[in-house]
Design an enzyme around this catalytic site. Structure first.
Site, PDB file in Angstrom:
ATOM      1  N   GLU A 193      38.559  20.142 -28.473  1.00 33.25           N
ATOM      2  CA  GLU A 193      37.244  20.048 -27.817  1.00 33.25           C
ATOM      3  C   GLU A 193      36.266  19.263 -28.702  1.00 33.25           C
ATOM      4  OE1 GLU A 193      35.506  23.331 -25.189  1.00 33.25           O
ATOM      5  OE2 GLU A 193      34.446  23.603 -27.092  1.00 33.25           O
ATOM      6  N   HIS A 210      29.741  21.686 -20.577  1.00 36.59           N
ATOM      7  CA  HIS A 210      30.102  23.076 -20.906  1.00 36.59           C
ATOM      8  C   HIS A 210      29.027  24.036 -20.396  1.00 36.59           C
ATOM      9  CE1 HIS A 210      31.404  26.548 -23.195  1.00 36.59           C
ATOM     10  NE2 HIS A 210      32.428  25.864 -23.671  1.00 36.59           N
ATOM     11  N   GLY A 223      28.120  26.825 -21.427  1.00 30.20           N
ATOM     12  CA  GLY A 223      27.447  27.655 -22.421  1.00 30.20           C
ATOM     13  C   GLY A 223      26.285  26.989 -23.136  1.00 30.20           C
ATOM     14  N   TYR A 224      26.163  25.671 -23.034  1.00 31.65           N
ATOM     15  CA  TYR A 224      25.203  24.978 -23.910  1.00 31.65           C
ATOM     16  C   TYR A 224      24.296  23.996 -23.179  1.00 31.65           C
ATOM     17  CZ  TYR A 224      28.556  26.835 -27.205  1.00 31.65           C
ATOM     18  OH  TYR A 224      29.376  27.685 -27.898  1.00 31.65           O
ATOM     19  N   PHE A 254      48.365  24.407 -19.584  1.00 33.35           N
ATOM     20  CA  PHE A 254      49.225  25.023 -20.595  1.00 33.35           C
ATOM     21  C   PHE A 254      49.193  26.528 -20.437  1.00 33.35           C
ATOM     22  CE2 PHE A 254      50.601  21.730 -23.597  1.00 33.35           C
ATOM     23  CZ  PHE A 254      49.974  20.650 -23.003  1.00 33.35           C
ATOM     24  N   ALA A 255      50.373  27.126 -20.472  1.00 29.00           N
ATOM     25  CA  ALA A 255      50.466  28.590 -20.384  1.00 29.00           C
ATOM     26  C   ALA A 255      51.495  29.023 -21.425  1.00 29.00           C
ATOM     27  CB  ALA A 255      50.883  29.000 -18.991  1.00 29.00           C
ATOM     28  N   VAL A 256      51.023  29.153 -22.651  1.00 27.48           N
ATOM     29  CA  VAL A 256      51.913  29.475 -23.767  1.00 27.48           C
ATOM     30  C   VAL A 256      51.730  30.949 -24.132  1.00 27.48           C
ATOM     31  CG1 VAL A 256      52.509  28.882 -26.154  1.00 27.48           C
ATOM     32  CG2 VAL A 256      51.771  27.090 -24.582  1.00 27.48           C
ATOM     33  N   GLY A 257      52.863  31.627 -24.387  1.00 22.78           N
ATOM     34  CA  GLY A 257      52.809  33.047 -24.749  1.00 22.78           C
ATOM     35  C   GLY A 257      52.262  33.862 -23.583  1.00 22.78           C
ATOM     36  N   LYS A 258      51.357  34.782 -23.905  1.00 23.12           N
ATOM     37  CA  LYS A 258      50.870  35.705 -22.864  1.00 23.12           C
ATOM     38  C   LYS A 258      49.997  35.027 -21.807  1.00 23.12           C
ATOM     39  CE  LYS A 258      51.166  39.756 -25.811  1.00 23.12           C
ATOM     40  NZ  LYS A 258      50.433  40.657 -26.689  1.00 23.12           N
TER      41      LYS A 258
HETATM   42  C1  UD2 Z   1      37.312  27.508 -25.093  1.00 25.39           C
HETATM   43  C2  UD2 Z   1      37.225  26.214 -24.365  1.00 25.39           C
HETATM   44  C3  UD2 Z   1      38.639  25.685 -24.313  1.00 25.39           C
HETATM   45  C4  UD2 Z   1      39.170  25.421 -25.715  1.00 25.39           C
HETATM   46  C5  UD2 Z   1      39.079  26.707 -26.501  1.00 25.39           C
HETATM   47  C6  UD2 Z   1      39.372  26.495 -27.958  1.00 25.39           C
HETATM   48  C7  UD2 Z   1      35.919  25.733 -22.268  1.00 25.39           C
HETATM   49  C8  UD2 Z   1      35.068  26.373 -21.251  1.00 25.39           C
HETATM   50  N1  UD2 Z   1      36.560  26.549 -23.107  1.00 25.39           N
HETATM   51  O1  UD2 Z   1      38.005  28.366 -24.150  1.00 25.39           O
HETATM   52  O2  UD2 Z   1      38.754  24.564 -23.573  1.00 25.39           O
HETATM   53  O3  UD2 Z   1      38.404  24.378 -26.313  1.00 25.39           O
HETATM   54  O4  UD2 Z   1      37.818  27.323 -26.406  1.00 25.39           O
HETATM   55  O5  UD2 Z   1      40.668  26.955 -28.169  1.00 25.39           O
HETATM   56  O6  UD2 Z   1      36.014  24.542 -22.344  1.00 25.39           O
HETATM   57  N2  UD2 Z   1      46.468  28.673 -24.500  1.00 25.39           N
HETATM   58  C9  UD2 Z   1      47.736  29.181 -24.262  1.00 25.39           C
HETATM   59  N3  UD2 Z   1      48.194  30.220 -25.018  1.00 25.39           N
HETATM   60  C10 UD2 Z   1      47.441  30.787 -26.013  1.00 25.39           C
HETATM   61  C11 UD2 Z   1      46.157  30.282 -26.261  1.00 25.39           C
HETATM   62  C12 UD2 Z   1      45.684  29.216 -25.473  1.00 25.39           C
HETATM   63  O7  UD2 Z   1      48.445  28.698 -23.376  1.00 25.39           O
HETATM   64  O8  UD2 Z   1      47.925  31.751 -26.657  1.00 25.39           O
HETATM   65  C13 UD2 Z   1      45.994  27.508 -23.700  1.00 25.39           C
HETATM   66  C14 UD2 Z   1      45.632  27.892 -22.264  1.00 25.39           C
HETATM   67  O9  UD2 Z   1      45.877  26.802 -21.423  1.00 25.39           O
HETATM   68  C15 UD2 Z   1      44.156  28.161 -22.347  1.00 25.39           C
HETATM   69  C16 UD2 Z   1      43.705  27.101 -23.369  1.00 25.39           C
HETATM   70  O10 UD2 Z   1      44.803  26.979 -24.279  1.00 25.39           O
HETATM   71  O11 UD2 Z   1      43.525  28.014 -21.093  1.00 25.39           O
HETATM   72  C17 UD2 Z   1      42.428  27.441 -24.125  1.00 25.39           C
HETATM   73  O12 UD2 Z   1      42.513  28.774 -24.501  1.00 25.39           O
HETATM   74  P1  UD2 Z   1      41.427  29.716 -25.146  1.00 25.39           P
HETATM   75  O13 UD2 Z   1      41.651  31.100 -24.684  1.00 25.39           O
HETATM   76  O14 UD2 Z   1      41.413  29.449 -26.594  1.00 25.39           O
HETATM   77  O15 UD2 Z   1      40.155  29.144 -24.514  1.00 25.39           O
HETATM   78  P2  UD2 Z   1      38.703  29.736 -24.258  1.00 25.39           P
HETATM   79  O16 UD2 Z   1      38.707  30.348 -22.917  1.00 25.39           O
HETATM   80  O17 UD2 Z   1      38.187  30.497 -25.412  1.00 25.39           O
END
Ligand code: UD2
Length: 288
Positions: free
Chosen positions: A237, A167, A169-170, A56-60
């Site tokens: 998650e 994960h 981190g844990y 998923f690649a939503v928004g930025k």
């Molecule tokens: C953690 C988790 C992730 C997810 C998230 C909670 C791991 C290592 N990381 O990562 O899986 O559970 O926390 O949200 O498992 N996205 C968009 N647009 C946005 C925001 C998110 O496309 O504006 C999609 C995108 O594919 C991204 C994913 O959602 O890779 C998770 O995004 P995140 O930035 O919230 O995840 P992160 O790295 O904090």
């Protein structure tokens, strides 16, 4: 085939001693040096499998696609049929990437959102709908975070009915410290005395049928929670972790399969295969 194949003699008494390579329910835990890539590819390649991946690649987050897609061309199931499905609200911004034979990218338009929690939480539902269309044409599926890059092989060693990634981190913590959903009113609830590992929402997979089932259960539980006014601590998650507690994964991938760039590499991590890039949440998420 076996006469021509050259690989090191396996040992039944010597192997890695610094990590655990099998779970108490006898699922293998995949670490570097616990498998022979040449042998595994020789077993799986003749099956002419198709592997789908959703991202998923939503928004930025479209800005992460280029590196994700380019590095997947170097490391993700090389020599297999791979079909990557990009879900985005900005199809015009999906970069053109040179693809090897047998590899495809398809783009699916999804709505934008004002809340990152909602983007993260709705993925399972949309992947479920996709997988229903892929029945009969796809064998295995992986659901991956886009803000990540491949740095090492991720291939046939990861194939199984249900695949969870520990994960990064844990994995040294006791289960009571895992960031599971702790409110009993949520369908993702985990008691402090329960749990095996804390698994990533950013990477999981399995056979098409098993991922169909998993995404159906997790998205239904998320929606039912929503009707009760509850959002699990880490959205999908949390539901995934509850699902894998009740339905043990048949293969567990070590944190080599989803590291985070900001973390120093621990000694047991001999290779990083896939890792989340450093990012400024305030600059890229639609909300705080
Ligand atoms: C953690 C988790 C992730 C997810 C998230 C909670 C791991 C290592 N990381 O990562 O899986 O559970 O926390 O949200 O498992 N996205 C968009 N647009 C946005 C925001 C998110 O496309 O504006 C999609 C995108 O594919 C991204 C994913 O959602 O890779 C998770 O995004 P995140 O930035 O919230 O995840 P992160 O790295 O904090």
């Amino acid at each position: 085939m076996w006469q021509r194949l050259k690989y090191d003699q396996p040992s039944i008494t010597k192997g890695r001693t610094d990590v655990v390579t099998v779970t108490p329910w006898l699922a293998p835990v995949i670490w570097e040096s616990t498998f022979e890539p040449v042998l595994l590819d020789a077993i799986f390649k003749p099956k002419n499998l198709t592997i789908a991946a959703s991202v998923f690649a939503v928004g930025k987050y479209v800005q992460f696609l280029k590196d994700f897609l380019e590095t997947s061309e170097k490391f993700f199931f090389i020599g297999f049929n791979v079909h990557i499905f990009v879900f985005t609200d900005r199809p015009q911004d999906v970069p053109k990437v040179q693809l090897a034979a047998g590899r495809k990218i398809s783009v699916r338009k999804v709505p934008s959102s004002k809340r990152w929690q909602e983007i993260s939480a709705r993925r399972m539902e949309m992947v479920h709908a996709l997988l229903r269309d892929l029945r009969g044409s796809t064998h295995y599926v992986f659901c991956l975070d886009v803000d990540s890059k491949f740095h090492g092989r991720w291939g046939s060693e990861s194939l199984s009915e249900t695949v969870a990634v520990v994960h990064p981190g844990y994995y040294g913590d006791g289960r009571s410290r895992f960031p599971y959903e702790r409110r009993p009113q949520s369908r993702a609830y985990m008691a402090p005395s329960d749990g095996d590992f804390y698994y990533c929402g950013g990477a999981f997979g399995g056979s098409l049928d098993q991922v169909l089932e998993l995404t159906q259960v997790c998205s239904k539980n998320y929606r039912d929670d929503e009707k009760d006014g509850v959002e699990a601590a880490w959205q999908e998650e949390s539901h995934l972790n509850r699902y894998f507690w009740e339905n043990k994964p048949s293969k567990v991938l070590s944190p080599e399969y989803l590291w985070q760039d900001f973390k120093p590499r621990n000694p047991e991590i001999h290779i990083i295969r896939f890792s989340g890039v450093n990012k400024n949440y305030a600059a890229i998420r639609p909300n705080a």
